[in-house]
Write a protein that holds these residues in place. Structure first.
Motif, PDB file in Angstrom:
ATOM      1  N   ASN A 183      -0.432   3.897  -4.027  1.00 45.41           N
ATOM      2  CA  ASN A 183      -1.869   4.030  -3.784  1.00 45.41           C
ATOM      3  C   ASN A 183      -2.209   5.350  -3.117  1.00 45.41           C
ATOM      4  O   ASN A 183      -3.205   5.986  -3.435  1.00 45.41           O
ATOM      5  CB  ASN A 183      -2.367   2.895  -2.878  1.00 45.41           C
ATOM      6  CG  ASN A 183      -2.397   1.555  -3.577  1.00 45.41           C
ATOM      7  OD1 ASN A 183      -2.375   1.478  -4.795  1.00 45.41           O
ATOM      8  ND2 ASN A 183      -2.429   0.493  -2.796  1.00 45.41           N
ATOM      9  N   ASN A 216       0.880  -1.184   0.000  1.00 45.06           N
ATOM     10  CA  ASN A 216       0.000   0.000   0.000  1.00 45.06           C
ATOM     11  C   ASN A 216       0.905   1.217   0.000  1.00 45.06           C
ATOM     12  O   ASN A 216       0.951   1.982   0.969  1.00 45.06           O
ATOM     13  CB  ASN A 216      -0.914  -0.016   1.223  1.00 45.06           C
ATOM     14  CG  ASN A 216      -2.028   1.012   1.140  1.00 45.06           C
ATOM     15  OD1 ASN A 216      -2.227   1.637   0.095  1.00 45.06           O
ATOM     16  ND2 ASN A 216      -2.749   1.194   2.223  1.00 45.06           N
ATOM     17  N   GLU A 250      -5.145  -2.428  -0.190  1.00 45.83           N
ATOM     18  CA  GLU A 250      -4.457  -2.389  -1.475  1.00 45.83           C
ATOM     19  C   GLU A 250      -5.493  -2.243  -2.595  1.00 45.83           C
ATOM     20  O   GLU A 250      -6.432  -3.032  -2.684  1.00 45.83           O
ATOM     21  CB  GLU A 250      -3.652  -3.668  -1.663  1.00 45.83           C
ATOM     22  CG  GLU A 250      -2.714  -3.648  -2.837  1.00 45.83           C
ATOM     23  CD  GLU A 250      -1.781  -4.856  -2.861  1.00 45.83           C
ATOM     24  OE1 GLU A 250      -0.680  -4.741  -3.408  1.00 45.83           O
ATOM     25  OE2 GLU A 250      -2.163  -5.917  -2.322  1.00 45.83           O
TER      26      GLU A 250
END
Length: 497
Positions: free
Chosen positions: A304, A270, A397
């Protein structure tokens, strides 16, 4: 149909028809038990590309038996012999890059440009580990107090189970097979159900490169958990290497613990992407395009969470919006530089659910966010701002072409936001301040950090994460160590006759 599309379609059909069929066990291509097969889809159309053999648990055990039988003889090969095989494989893969790129684009969906990049990246693991094969060193030393003579040596772990994901169907194979071959380990390779075709072509290439029978065995299957379970319970298996989700990684680690298997895990990510007030914004936007949209956002290293200093947040968002909005969706094999589909309908549903939940919670949609009409599993590059803290879109994620942008006011706030995740794989930061870059290197909780770059993966560097992102490293000089065990002998007084 005009001549150009017709020629492209004919080439695709010819490539698919040329693939080996069945399972590779002990050097022979054989049918799965009961001649079972499963379909492999083109994610851009939903149509079937080909079928692959659907291995059973007994097929998997047969593959392990073949690997176990081949292990002693393979370990006895000289490091130079193993090196030469990997080098031949590198040359063959480089020569056939176009075929591999087309096959990757067909079954995974990425553009031909990105697929060619993956082939080049994958080939470098073969070349790198061909060079590392001859550099496995032990040592001799005299104990400082006891006077014992120490001889420390390295040996291959033994038969390995290599489980690879669908998002990089070639590079994730060579990143595991390369060091296993270099170290002298035999292998069972289980590719993802969604992208097994590239594996078949690669296995045939390794045979051509001179890899002995039984060293590399391939088991394709639609019944992964059913097939893997008996392998992990079999004492002949010595190592598990897995790339995939953290959820599945936890399950595999629990199962591997029964036989105390050597494990290496490259799990979820992430990644934060920090843009400081002194950053070169043009470079930061270019880096964001790589870090976010590489592989259609379907990468564990994908950025992200974008955290941008409040002084430059508006400008950065506008520039990134302009770049995202200029991109076209398209079938990977048909274009060199298009945004291809996500891997499946479920994958697209998961991404869109995160986006709509974030908007319902108050996030601002800057661009994208709508499922397009037509066949395939396409999703447009999407930007969201004003994200609610704790929203699933910043804690989970994403695995799609979606960027979330939040603001920060200070360096310490940016670091705290970057570290506020259970994951710790990749991270990125843009700044001109060397002192700050060094502080980030010391304080960011991730196995990898890119400073002023959106591309950090390199065969010569260790790839791996911390926290819930995995165990061990792949690539670099560390990569081969995952396939070696350390042995020590202490010599007392020895008389040489």
């Amino acid at each position: 149909m005009s001549s150009e599309p017709a020629a492209a379609a004919a080439r695709e059909a010819s490539l698919l028809a040329s693939l080996p069929s069945g399972l590779l066990i002990g050097g022979r291509w054989i049918n799965a038990t009961g001649d079972r097969t499963f379909a492999v889809q083109d994610p851009a159309t939903g149509a079937a590309l080909a079928s692959a053999a659907d291995a059973s648990p007994s097929d998997a055990i047969d593959a392990l038996t073949a690997a176990d039988r081949a292990q002693k003889g393979w370990a006895a090969h000289s490091s130079r012999a193993r090196s030469d095989i990997l080098r031949r494989a590198f040359d063959l893969l480089t020569d056939r890059a176009d075929d591999f790129a087309l096959l990757i684009a067909l079954e995974m969906g990425k553009s031909l440009k990105e697929a060619r990049g993956e082939v080049a990246y994958a080939a470098e693991f073969l070349r790198w580990f061909s060079e590392e094969a001859a550099h496995v060193h032990g040592r001799y030393q005299v104990a400082p107090s006891s006077g014992l003579r120490h001889v420390i040596s390295k040996r291959p772990v033994g038969p390995c189970l290599l489980i690879t994901p669908w998002n990089f169907p070639l590079a994730m194979i060579t990143r595991k097979v390369g060091p296993a071959v270099a170290a002298g380990c035999t292998m069972l390779l289980k590719p993802a159900e969604l992208t097994p075709l590239t594996t078949l072509l690669f296995a045939a290439l390794m045979q051509e490169a001179g890899l002995p029978d039984g060293v590399l065995n391939v088991i394709t299957t639609s019944r992964s958990s059913e097939v893997i379970a008996p392998l992990l319970a079999d004492g002949r298996l010595k190592k598990l290497s897995f790339t995939g989700s953290t959820h599945v990684g936890r399950i595999l680690l629990a199962a591997a613990s029964a036989n105390i298997l050597r494990t290496s895990m490259e799990l979820g990510g992430n990644a934060p992407f920090l843009v400081f007030e002194d950053a070169d914004l043009n470079a930061a936007v270019e880096g964001a395009m790589h870090a976010k949209l590489r592989n259609i956002g379907q990468a564990c290293t994908a950025a992200n969470r974008f955290y941008v200093h409040e002084a430059v947040a508006d400008t950065f968002t506008q520039r990134l919006h302009a770049r995202f909005s200029s991109l076209a969706l398209g079938r990977g094999p048909d274009g060199a530089d298009v945004v291809g589909p996500l891997i499946s309908g479920k994958a697209r549903e998961d991404v869109h659910r995160l986006v709509t939940e974030a908007i319902d919670e108050g996030a601002t949609l800057v661009t994208g966010g709508a499922v397009p009409d037509g066949p395939g599993y396409f999703y447009p590059p999407t930007i969201l701002c004003d994200i609610r803290p704790g929203s699933r879109i910043v804690t989970e994620e994403i695995f799609g072409p979606v960027a979330t942008i939040s603001r920060f006011a200070s360096e310490q706030e940016a670091i705290e936001q970057a570290n506020a995740t259970e994951y710790g794989l990749a991270s990125y930061a843009y700044t001109r301040d060397l002192g700050r870059a060094l502080r980030l290197q010391e304080q960011i909780e991730a196995g990898m950090l890119g400073i002023n770059t959106g591309l950090i993966s390199d065969p010569a560097a260790p790839f791996g994460g911390i926290k819930h992102s995995g165990l061990g490293s792949e690539g670099g000089i560390e990569g081969i160590e995952e396939y070696l065990t350390t042995h020590y002998a202490g010599f007392g007084q020895v008389e040489i006759a």
